[in-house]
Scaffold this active site. Structure first.
Site, short mmCIF file in Angstrom:
data_model
loop_
_atom_site.label_atom_id
_atom_site.label_comp_id
_atom_site.label_asym_id
_atom_site.label_seq_id
_atom_site.Cartn_x
_atom_site.Cartn_y
_atom_site.Cartn_z
N ARG A 148 0.85 -1.19 0.00
CA ARG A 148 0.00 0.00 0.00
C ARG A 148 0.89 1.25 0.00
O ARG A 148 1.14 1.86 1.04
CB ARG A 148 -0.91 -0.01 1.23
CG ARG A 148 -1.88 -1.19 1.24
CD ARG A 148 -2.69 -1.20 2.53
NE ARG A 148 -3.61 -2.34 2.57
CZ ARG A 148 -4.37 -2.63 3.62
NH1 ARG A 148 -4.30 -1.88 4.71
NH2 ARG A 148 -5.18 -3.67 3.58
N ARG A 171 11.10 6.11 4.10
CA ARG A 171 11.29 7.56 4.00
C ARG A 171 11.87 8.13 5.29
O ARG A 171 12.68 9.07 5.26
CB ARG A 171 9.97 8.23 3.65
CG ARG A 171 9.51 7.97 2.22
CD ARG A 171 8.08 8.42 1.99
NE ARG A 171 7.91 9.82 2.31
CZ ARG A 171 6.71 10.42 2.41
NH1 ARG A 171 5.60 9.70 2.22
NH2 ARG A 171 6.62 11.70 2.69
N ASP A 226 2.29 5.01 -0.33
CA ASP A 226 1.72 6.28 0.09
C ASP A 226 1.51 7.22 -1.09
O ASP A 226 1.99 6.98 -2.19
CB ASP A 226 2.66 6.98 1.08
CG ASP A 226 2.67 6.31 2.44
OD1 ASP A 226 1.71 5.58 2.75
OD2 ASP A 226 3.63 6.54 3.20
N TYR A 245 12.61 -1.83 -1.99
CA TYR A 245 12.38 -0.42 -2.30
C TYR A 245 13.69 0.23 -2.73
O TYR A 245 14.77 -0.16 -2.27
CB TYR A 245 11.83 0.32 -1.08
CG TYR A 245 10.35 0.12 -0.84
CD1 TYR A 245 9.41 0.99 -1.40
CD2 TYR A 245 9.89 -0.93 -0.06
CE1 TYR A 245 8.06 0.81 -1.17
CE2 TYR A 245 8.54 -1.11 0.17
CZ TYR A 245 7.63 -0.23 -0.39
OH TYR A 245 6.28 -0.41 -0.16
#
Length: 250
Positions: A51, A199, A53, A112
Site C-alpha cells: 500500500r 522515507r 503512500d 524499495y
C-alpha cells in the site's frame, strides 16, 4: 468459470493519494479497478502487494484480481492498458494463477529504492520523481549509519504515527547506499515495512550524509524507540516499490 490473475504493474505516484482506494480521491487501486470493471462488465476488486503512500512510485508492484469473463491471457495486458489510459499506470505482465494466490499475504519480501540527485539546479525532467538535494552527501558515512539498522530491531523511531502494523519490530535484510554519478541511491529489502519507514530512514541517513550527525547517531535514535528522535522524513518523490518477492522465486 472465473479467471484469477496476477499482475505486474508500474506507476507514477504523483497524481494519486496512494495505492489504496479512497472515496473521492484518485488512487492507483481505483484506476486499476475502473479499468478491470470496464473489461469485465462488472465491479472488480484489485488487491495489491504493497500500500504505497501518496506520491510514491512503483516499477514492480504486484496485484491480483478475478475476472468473471475469462479472456486469453496474451490479450489482457493490452486490454487493461487500453482502459487505463490516460492514467500513468501500466500493466507490464499478466499471469493466470491458482485462485488461492494473494498478492499481499503470499509475498515473502519487498524491495524499495530511493533516488536522490545532488545538484544545485532545480529539476526539470525528473521533478516529482527524484529528491533533489542542493549539496553533496557522504555515501560512506551514510552506509556506516545504515549498517546499524540491518537485522531485526524495534523500529518505533522510524514508524509513522498512522502506522497500523501490530508490532514495530521488523527485519531489514539489506540496506545499501551507493553513488551513481550525481545520484545517490538507497536500496532496502525486508519481508514487510512499517508505514513511512523507508522515507524516515532515508531522511535520517541524509542528515548523516550532509555531516549534521555522526554515523553512530543512527544507533542512538534506533535504540531510543521514540518517533521524535527521528530525523526529517524524506519526501515521497524519490521512493519506488521496485520488486515484490514470492517463495517460488527466491
Amino acid at each position: 468459470m472465473s479467471q484469477h490473475l496476477r499482475l505486474l504493474i508500474e506507476y507514477d505516484g504523483r497524481p494519486y493519494y496512494g495505492w489504496q482506494r479512497q472515496d473521492g480521491q484518485p488512487t492507483v487501486q481505483g484506476a486499476l479497478e475502473r479499468a478491470a470493471a470496464k473489461l469485465d462488465g462488472q465491479p472488480v476488486v484489485v488487491q495489491g502487494a504493497g500500500r504505497t503512500d501518496a506520491g510514491v512510485h512503483a516499477t514492480g508492484q504486484v496485484a491480483h484480481l478475478t475476472l468473471q469473463k475469462p479472456r486469453p491471457v496474451r490479450k489482457l495486458c493490452d486490454a487493461l492498458n487500453y482502459h487505463l489510459r490516460p492514467d500513468p499506470v501500466a500493466v507490464l505482465a499478466v499471469e493466470e494463477v491458482d485462485e488461492s494466490f494473494h498478492a499481499r499475504f503470499d509475498a515473502t519480501g519487498r524491495a524499495y529504492r530511493y533516488i536522490i540527485q545532488t545538484r544545485r539546479a532545480h529539476l526539470t525532467f525528473d521533478r516529482g520523481l527524484i529528491w533533489r538535494i542542493p549539496f553533496e552527501i557522504d555515501v560512506h558515512a551514510m552506509q556506516e549509519a545504515a549498517n546499524y539498522l540491518i537485522g531485526e530491531h524495534d523500529f518505533s523511531t522510524f514508524r509513522d504515527a498512522a502506522c497500523q502494523a501490530k508490532s514495530p519490530v521488523k527485519t531489514l535484510d539489506t540496506l545499501e547506499v551507493f553513488r551513481l554519478a550525481d545520484r545517490v541511491e538507497i536500496t532496502t529489502t525486508a519481508r514487510s515495512f512499517l508505514h513511512r519507514q523507508v522515507r524516515s530512514i532515508t531522511g535520517s541517513l541524509v542528515e548523516v550524509g550532509r555531516g549534521m550527525r555522526e554515523p553512530a547517531w543512527m544507533k542512538e535514535i534506533l535504540e531510543a524507540r521514540d518517533r521524535t528522535a527521528c530525523g526529517p522524513v524524506a519526501p515521497a518523490d524519490g521512493l519506488y516499490l521496485e520488486r515484490v518477492m514470492y517463495g517460488d522465486e527466491d
